[in-house]
Design an enzyme around this catalytic site. Sequence first.
Site, mmCIF file in Angstrom:
data_model
loop_
_atom_site.group_PDB
_atom_site.id
_atom_site.type_symbol
_atom_site.label_atom_id
_atom_site.label_comp_id
_atom_site.label_asym_id
_atom_site.label_seq_id
_atom_site.Cartn_x
_atom_site.Cartn_y
_atom_site.Cartn_z
ATOM 1 N N ARG A 79 0.862 -1.188 0.000
ATOM 2 C CA ARG A 79 0.000 0.000 0.000
ATOM 3 C C ARG A 79 0.895 1.233 0.000
ATOM 4 N NH1 ARG A 79 2.426 1.856 3.746
ATOM 5 N NH2 ARG A 79 0.859 3.487 3.875
ATOM 6 N N GLY A 80 0.251 2.408 -0.041
ATOM 7 C CA GLY A 80 1.017 3.646 -0.207
ATOM 8 C C GLY A 80 1.112 3.932 -1.700
ATOM 9 N N ALA A 81 0.832 5.184 -2.059
ATOM 10 C CA ALA A 81 0.649 5.508 -3.482
ATOM 11 C C ALA A 81 1.809 5.053 -4.391
ATOM 12 C CB ALA A 81 0.381 7.007 -3.623
ATOM 13 N N ARG A 129 -7.717 -0.277 -6.491
ATOM 14 C CA ARG A 129 -7.953 0.813 -5.533
ATOM 15 C C ARG A 129 -8.146 2.116 -6.328
ATOM 16 N NH1 ARG A 129 -4.267 1.176 -0.347
ATOM 17 N NH2 ARG A 129 -6.106 2.284 0.387
ATOM 18 N N GLN A 161 -1.995 2.469 10.088
ATOM 19 C CA GLN A 161 -0.721 2.503 9.359
ATOM 20 C C GLN A 161 0.355 3.269 10.132
ATOM 21 O OE1 GLN A 161 -3.698 3.082 7.995
ATOM 22 N NE2 GLN A 161 -3.771 2.591 5.827
ATOM 23 N N ASP A 209 -1.997 10.864 -1.806
ATOM 24 C CA ASP A 209 -2.306 9.849 -2.819
ATOM 25 C C ASP A 209 -2.685 10.477 -4.149
ATOM 26 O OD1 ASP A 209 -2.817 8.507 -0.108
ATOM 27 O OD2 ASP A 209 -2.703 6.863 -1.551
ATOM 28 N N ASN A 232 -5.276 12.684 0.999
ATOM 29 C CA ASN A 232 -4.425 11.742 1.747
ATOM 30 C C ASN A 232 -5.313 10.967 2.722
ATOM 31 O OD1 ASN A 232 -1.771 10.700 2.369
ATOM 32 N ND2 ASN A 232 -1.888 11.785 4.305
ATOM 33 N N LYS A 233 -4.701 10.122 3.481
ATOM 34 C CA LYS A 233 -5.413 9.239 4.421
ATOM 35 C C LYS A 233 -6.407 10.017 5.276
ATOM 36 C CE LYS A 233 -5.177 5.720 4.580
ATOM 37 N NZ LYS A 233 -6.110 4.828 3.867
HETATM 38 O O1 MRU Z 1 -4.444 3.336 2.393
HETATM 39 P P1 MRU Z 1 -2.953 3.495 2.274
HETATM 40 O O2 MRU Z 1 -2.197 2.899 3.417
HETATM 41 O O3 MRU Z 1 -2.456 3.032 0.927
HETATM 42 O O4 MRU Z 1 -2.743 5.071 2.348
HETATM 43 C C1 MRU Z 1 -1.462 5.591 2.267
HETATM 44 C C2 MRU Z 1 -1.421 7.052 2.469
HETATM 45 O O5 MRU Z 1 -2.409 7.689 2.706
HETATM 46 C C3 MRU Z 1 -0.081 7.725 2.298
HETATM 47 O O6 MRU Z 1 -0.015 8.877 3.084
HETATM 48 C C4 MRU Z 1 0.068 8.115 0.820
HETATM 49 O O7 MRU Z 1 -0.099 7.003 -0.008
HETATM 50 C C5 MRU Z 1 1.385 8.730 0.558
HETATM 51 S S1 MRU Z 1 2.624 7.501 0.401
HETATM 52 C C6 MRU Z 1 4.147 8.168 0.194
#
Ligand code: MRU
Length: 365
Positions: free
Chosen positions: A53-55, A90, A203, A244, A254-255
Site C-alpha cells: 500500500r502507499g501511493a 484501488r 498505518q 495519494d 491523503n489518508k
Molecule cells: O491506504 P494506504 O495505506 O495506501 O494510504 C497511504 C497514504 O495515505 C499515504 O499517506 C500516501 O499514499 C502517501 S505515500 C508516500
Amino acid sequence: MLIQGRRQRTIWLGEDGRSVQAFDQTKFPHEVEILTLRDVGDAARAIADMQVRGAPLIGATAAYGVAIAMREDTSDAGLDAAVKRLAATRPTAVNLRWALDRMAERLRDVGQSRREEIAFREAEAIADEDVAICRAIGDAGLALIRNIMLAGREGDPVNILTHCNAGWLATIDWGTATAPIYRAQEEGIPVHVWVDETRPRNQGASLTAFELLQQGIDHTVIVDNAGGHLMQHGLVDICIVGTDRTTRTGDVCNKIGTYLKALAAHDNGVPFYVALPSTTIDWTISDGVREVPIEQRSPDEVTRMTGRTGDGRIETVAITPDGSPAANYAFDVTPARLVTGLITERGVCGANEEELAALFPDLAG
Ligand code: MRU
C-alpha cells in the site's frame, strides 16, 4: 532503509527471476513476512488487500503486475486485461493509473516476443526512479527541518507530526514524508516524530512506528485526536504528510484524518507541508473535494481491530456492538489554502497552480 538491520527495498525481483517479492504489510509490526507475486491475480490481490500500500508502492506493484502478466499472455488482449484488472484494485492513489498508463504506452508498440523482457525493465525503471525521487524529496525537505533547528533552542529536537504511513514502506525506499526525516538523521539534526496511529488500519501505529524504530528515529505514537492538543501547546514544529493524489491546483488527498490535522495546524500557526513525488499529481483535475474518488473500504476495518495478545497470538477482536453500522471512508481532501507548501523532487513550492506548473512545466501541459 533498514529492516532487522538489513538495507531493503519494499519490492524486488524474486531469485527465480520469474516472480516478484514484497513485504506483506498486513503482518507488520509483529511479523516480517515476504509475499511472492506469481501472476497478475496475486499482484491485484496484494494491492486490494493492502498487503502492499502507499501511493508510489501501489504504482510500482501494478507495473510489476503487468510484467508478470506478460509471462502468460503477451497479446494486446492480455495486456488490456492485465491493465484493467490492476486498475480496478484501488481508486484513490493516482500513481496506479500513472504506472499502468506508462506500462501500456511502453508495451503497445513493441513486438509480442519482446514484451515480457521490456515490461520487467520498465517496472524496474519505475522502482529505481521512485527511489531517486524520494531521495530528492528528502533533500528538499531537509532544508525546512534545518531551518527550524537553527531557529530553535540548541539541542532541542525538531518535533514533526505525521499521519498514516508516507514512509519508505509506502514507496520503494526513503518514503516521501519520512525522507526529510531520514536525511535530517544523516545530517545529525535531532528529530522527534509524533506518529498518528491512523485508524482504522493503523498505518501509523503499525508501519510508521515500525520503520522509525528500525531506523533508530526518536518517535511517539499518539491517538489520532491528540494532534490538535499538541499543537496548542507548542509541541509540534512542523507537520509533514504524504498524498495519494494532488490536484494541479494543490489540493491534497491523503489518508482520512489528514484534513483535520491541517485545520488544527492552520489554527495554531504550525506549518503544514505535504511531501510528494510528481507521480502523485493529477494534472487533469482542479477541485480535490469534488473530483478525487474517495475509496470506501469494508466497515469491518472500523468495527474490528487486530493485534498481538500477551501470549504472542495475533487476534482480531470486535470493538463495536454487534449490529451497529460503520462507515469507512479511507481518504479525505485538504484544500490547498491549508497547505503551507509542497515538498517535491524538484524543490519546495506553494500549493497552487502557478507554482506547481513552474516547477513541472514538462508535465503541467
Ligand atoms: O491506504 P494506504 O495505506 O495506501 O494510504 C497511504 C497514504 O495515505 C499515504 O499517506 C500516501 O499514499 C502517501 S505515500 C508516500
